[in-house]
Design an enzyme around this catalytic site. Structure first.
Site, PDB file in Angstrom:
ATOM      1  N   HIS A  69       0.582  -1.140  -0.064  1.00  0.00           N
ATOM      2  CA  HIS A  69       0.134  -0.075   0.128  1.00  0.00           C
ATOM      3  C   HIS A  69       0.867   1.306  -0.016  1.00  0.00           C
ATOM      4  O   HIS A  69       1.789   1.368   0.726  1.00  0.00           O
ATOM      5  CB  HIS A  69      -0.938   0.073   1.303  1.00  0.00           C
ATOM      6  N   CYS A  94      -4.886   1.730  -4.250  1.00  0.00           N
ATOM      7  CA  CYS A  94      -4.094   2.737  -3.783  1.00  0.00           C
ATOM      8  C   CYS A  94      -2.572   3.344  -4.458  1.00  0.00           C
ATOM      9  O   CYS A  94      -2.580   4.452  -4.579  1.00  0.00           O
ATOM     10  CB  CYS A  94      -3.730   2.519  -2.202  1.00  0.00           C
TER      11      CYS A  94
END
Length: 655
Positions: A33, A101
Site C-alpha cells: 500500500h 491505492c
C-alpha cells in the site's frame, strides 16, 4: 515548492514475505500500500480519497519512505486536482489488484513531479497473478471487491486445490490485506464495494499518461465523456470487455488500456494536448508512439484496431517481424492463362479426332451427340464470352455458362476421355481452360461433392488423364499436360474452388502427383505452367494465413493435414529451382511460391526449417545469382527484382 514523499506499507504486516515462497513458489516481500506525502499531509486511496497527518493513518509507520523529488505546483492547484480526482477514485471502484491505492499514488506522483512510483510496487499484481496460486486466487479476490448478487455465496479458495496448499492461511493473508486496505476510512457505504469490470488505468494528467504510454509496448487510450456523451456510455462496456480479453493483466501478453474522462477539469489539458475534439476517441500506441486514432463508437472497428495493434506488438509468427519488402510486394493474385485460341481451328481438330476414332463406348452420348454438343451450345457460349481472338478480359461484363450447357459438356468430355487417346484430348481441355475463367463455371464446379457421378466432375475427368500422360512419349501427351496445368491455374481464379482443390484430400493428392513431376519436365513451357500452378497454390495458403494472423492467429487445427504435404511440395520446388538452367521467369515463380509456403508456415520450426537445412536451400537459391555450369545466362539471374527476391528468401526465410 514542496518535497514529495512516497510512503510504502505492507498490508500483510510481514506475512507475505514469510509465506509467499511456500504459497506461490515466488518470493513476494509484501502486498504494498502506498500514499503520497506532500504539503504536510499524507493522502491515500481506500474507501475514497483520504487525508491525514504523515504517519498517522491506520497503517501505522511506513515500512519505507522514498523521496520522489519536489513539486513546482502550489497547494491550491493540488487541492483542486484532488477535488477532481474524488470523482474518479470512489469507494465503489476500489480493487485490491486492478484499481487500488497504488493506482492513485502513481497518478498523484505523475501530476506533482512527472515521475512514476517504483516498479516493484506497480508490478506486484502482475508478479502475483503470474503464479498458478495467484491465478487460482483471482476469482476469490474479485469476489471480495464486487457487489454480490443477492443470495450468492462468497467465493473462497478451493480446499485441496493444488494451487492453494493452505486455504485457511490463504484466507488469513487475504483478510489481513483487505482489512488494512479498507480500515480507518471516513467513508462507509454499508455495502461491499464493486470493482471496475476490467483492468483499465484511470488517468487524469499528462505525466501519468506519458508514463503509461512509455511503459507499455502496446497501449490503448479512450478519451470519453460519460456524463454528457451517450455513445461513450454505449461503447464503455465493449471497451471493458476488450481490456479483459486483450489486456496485459494477470501476466498475459497484451495491451494496456486507459480511460481519460474529458469532463474532469484536470483531464481537459491532457485532452487538449492530444487534440481531442470529439468523444469517444481512441488512440493506439506502439512502443511509445501513436500509430492510429479512431473516433466514434464503432465496436467492429475498435476490435479490429486492437487486434492489429497486438499483431504489430506481438507478432504471432517469427517471420512477421522480418523485413521482407520483396516478398510483401508479390501479388497474391493467381497467375492465369487467358489467351483465346482460334475456336474454329480447335473445334475442327477435336471433331477430326472424334471422327477418326473407330471404337466408341456403347453407353453414354454417341459421337454425333458429342459433336453437336461441342459445336453447338459449347461453342456458342465460348464465342459469346470471348468474341474475338486475343486475351480474355476477366473484368468485362460477359455472358456466363448455363448449368444445362455445363452438364452436357461435362458428359461429352467424360465419354471422350474413355474413347480417345490422351494426345487427342488437348483441344477439349483447352476449351475448358477458358471456361474456368468464368466465375459461374468455377462456382458450379465447387458445388460438386465427392458423391457426384464422375461424368459430372470435369476435374476428375481431365486430371487423371494428365497424370497418365506423364509416362507417354507422344507429343500430343505433352500438349495435354501443358493445357491441363494451365486449366488448373485458371481454377484458382475462384477462391472457393481453390480451397476445394487444396483442402479436399483426393483432389490435392491428384494435383500433387501431376505438379511435382511437371516441375522437372524437360519442356520449358510445361515447367512454366507447373511453376505457375505452384505459385497459385502457395498464394491461396498465404492469403489464408495473412488473414488468420490479422484476425488473431493462424488456426493450427486447419493446418495439421497440410504440414506433411507442404514438406513434399517445398522439397520439389527447391529441387526444381536447383535444376532450372534456362528460364529466369520459372525461377521467379518458383522462388515466389517458396516464399509463400515458408513465410507464415505454422509448423516452420518443426517441419520446414530442418528440411531447408538438409536440402541446403540457401546455397541452392544463391547459386541462381552467380550462374554456373549449364546455366543459360553466364552470370546468373539478371533482372533486379528477381535477384532481390531470391536474396531475400535465401537469406531470411531459408537462413
Amino acid at each position: 515548492m514542496s518535497s514529495v514523499k512516497l510512503y510504502v506499507y505492507d498490508l500483510t504486516n510481514g506475512m507475505a514475505k514469510q509465506l509467499s515462497m511456500q504459497l506461490t513458489g515466488k518470493q513476494i516481500d509484501g502486498i504494498w500500500h502506498t500514499s503520497v506525502v506532500v504539503f504536510g499531509k499524507e493522502i491515500f486511496y481506500g474507501q475514497g480519497i483520504l487525508m491525514t497527518q504523515p504517519g498517522r493513518s491506520h497503517h501505522g509507520q511506513p515500512l519505507q519512505v522514498i523521496d520522489m523529488g519536489e513539486t513546482a505546483l502550489d497547494q491550491d492547484t493540488f487541492n483542486d486536482y484532488l477535488a477532481e480526482m474524488r470523482t474518479h477514485y470512489t469507494a465503489d471502484k476500489y480493487h485490491l489488484l486492478d484499481f487500488n491505492c497504488n493506482s492513485f499514488t502513481d497518478d498523484c506522483i505523475g501530476f506533482l513531479t512527472g515521475n512514476s512510483i517504483p516498479s516493484f510496487v506497480k508490478d506486484l499484481p502482475t508478479d502475483f497473478l503470474s503464479t498458478p496460486f495467484g491465478d487460482a486466487l483471482r476469482p476469490t479476490i474479485d469476489a471480495m471487491f464486487r457487489r454480490p448478487t443477492p443470495g450468492a455465496v462468497p467465493l473462497a479458495p478451493a480446499a485441496g486445490s493444488s494451487s492453494s496448499p493452505d486455504p485457511q492461511l490463504t484466507a488469513s493473508i487475504l483478510q489481513s490485506a483487505t482489512s488494512q486496505a479498507e480500515a480507518g476510512t471516513s467513508v462507509n457505504t454499508g455495502q461491499p464495494s464493486s470493482s471496475i469490470t476490467a483492468p483499465i488505468h484511470m488517468i487524469t494528467n499528462s505525466a501519468t499518461f506519458n508514463n503509461f504510454v512509455r511503459n507499455n509496448k502496446a497501449a490503448v487510450a479512450l478519451f470519453t465523456a460519460p456524463k454528457t456523451c451517450p455513445p461513450c456510455r454505449m461503447i464503455e462496456p465493449v471497451y471493458e470487455r476488450l481490456a479483459e480479453e486483450k489486456g496485459s493483466h494477470g501476466g498475459k501478453q497484451g495491451a494496456a488500456f486507459a480511460t481519460i474522462d474529458t469532463d474532469a477539469g484536470v483531464s481537459r489539458a491532457l485532452s487538449a494536448e492530444w487534440g481531442i475534439r470529439a468523444t469517444p476517441t481512441f488512440i493506439f500506441f506502439l512502443n511509445g508512439k501513436k500509430i492510429d486514432e479512431l473516433k466514434g463508437a464503432n465496436q467492429t472497428e475498435l476490435r479490429s484496431q486492437v487486434d492489429l495493434l497486438l499483431f504489430q506488438a506481438f507478432p504471432p509468427h517469427p517471420h512477421t517481424s522480418l523485413s521482407l519488402p520483396s516478398v510483401q510486394a508479390l501479388s497474391l493474385n493467381p497467375i492465369l492463362f487467358t489467351q483465346v485460341p482460334a475456336f474454329d481451328a480447335v473445334l475442327s481438330k477435336q471433331i477430326g479426332f472424334i471422327d477418326t476414332q473407330e471404337s466408341w463406348p456403347s453407353s453414354g452420348p454417341t459421337k454425333d451427340q458429342v459433336k453437336v454438343t461441342i459445336s453447338g451450345d459449347v461453342m456458342a457460349y465460348l464465342k459469346a464470352r470471348y468474341p474475338s481472338s486475343g486475351t480474355a478480359d476477366s473484368k468485362a461484363k460477359l455472358p456466363s455458362a448455363e448449368t444445362d450447357v455445363l452438364t452436357s459438356w461435362t458428359q461429352a468430355t467424360a465419354i471422350m476421355s474413355l474413347a480417345l487417346p490422351i494426345e487427342s484430348l488437348f483441344p477439349i481441355a483447352d476449351l475448358w481452360r477458358l471456361a474456368f475463367l468464368d466465375p459461374a463455371v468455377c462456382t458450379w464446379s465447387a458445388t460438386l461433392t465427392p458423391n457426384s457421378p464422375p461424368s459430372f466432375d470435369v476435374i476428375n475427368t481431365l486430371l487423371p488423364k494428365a497424370i497418365l500422360a506423364l509416362d507417354s512419349p507422344a507429343k500430343g501427351a505433352r500438349n495435354y499436360i501443358l493445357i491441363v496445368l494451365r486449366l488448373l491455374c485458371n481454377m484458382f481464379s475462384n477462391l472457393t474452388l481453390a480451397h476445394k482443390i487444396i483442402r479436399a484430400h483426393t483432389l490435392r493428392d491428384q494435383l500433387t502427383v501431376l505438379l511435382i513431376p511437371s516441375l522437372l519436365h524437360n519442356d520449358a513451357m510445361v515447367r512454366t505452367a507447373s511453376a505457375s500452378l505452384a505459385f497459385n497454390v502457395a498464394a491461396v495458403l498465404q492469403k489464408d494465413r495473412v488473414d488468420g494472423v490479422r484476425s488473431g492467429g493462424i488456426q493450427l487445427d486447419n493446418e495439421e493435414d497440410l504440414a506433411d504435404w507442404e514438406v513434399e511440395v517445398v522439397t520439389a520446388v527447391i529441387e526444381a529451382v536447383d535444376r532450372e538452367k534456362e528460364s529466369e521467369e520459372v525461377v521467379h515463380r518458383l522462388v515466389a511460391s517458396l516464399a509463400f509456403f515458408l513465410r507464415l508456415a505454422p509448423f516452420y520450426e518443426s517441419h520446414a526449417k530442418p528440411l531447408l537445412e538438409v536440402l541446403q536451400s540457401r546455397q541452392t537459391l544463391r547459386s541462381k545469382l552467380s550462374g554456373g555450369e549449364g546455366w543459360k545466362v553466364e552470370n546468373g539471374i539478371q533482372k533486379k527484382d528477381i535477384r532481390k527476391l531470391v536474396e531475400e528468401v535465401a537469406d531470411k526465410l531459408c537462413a
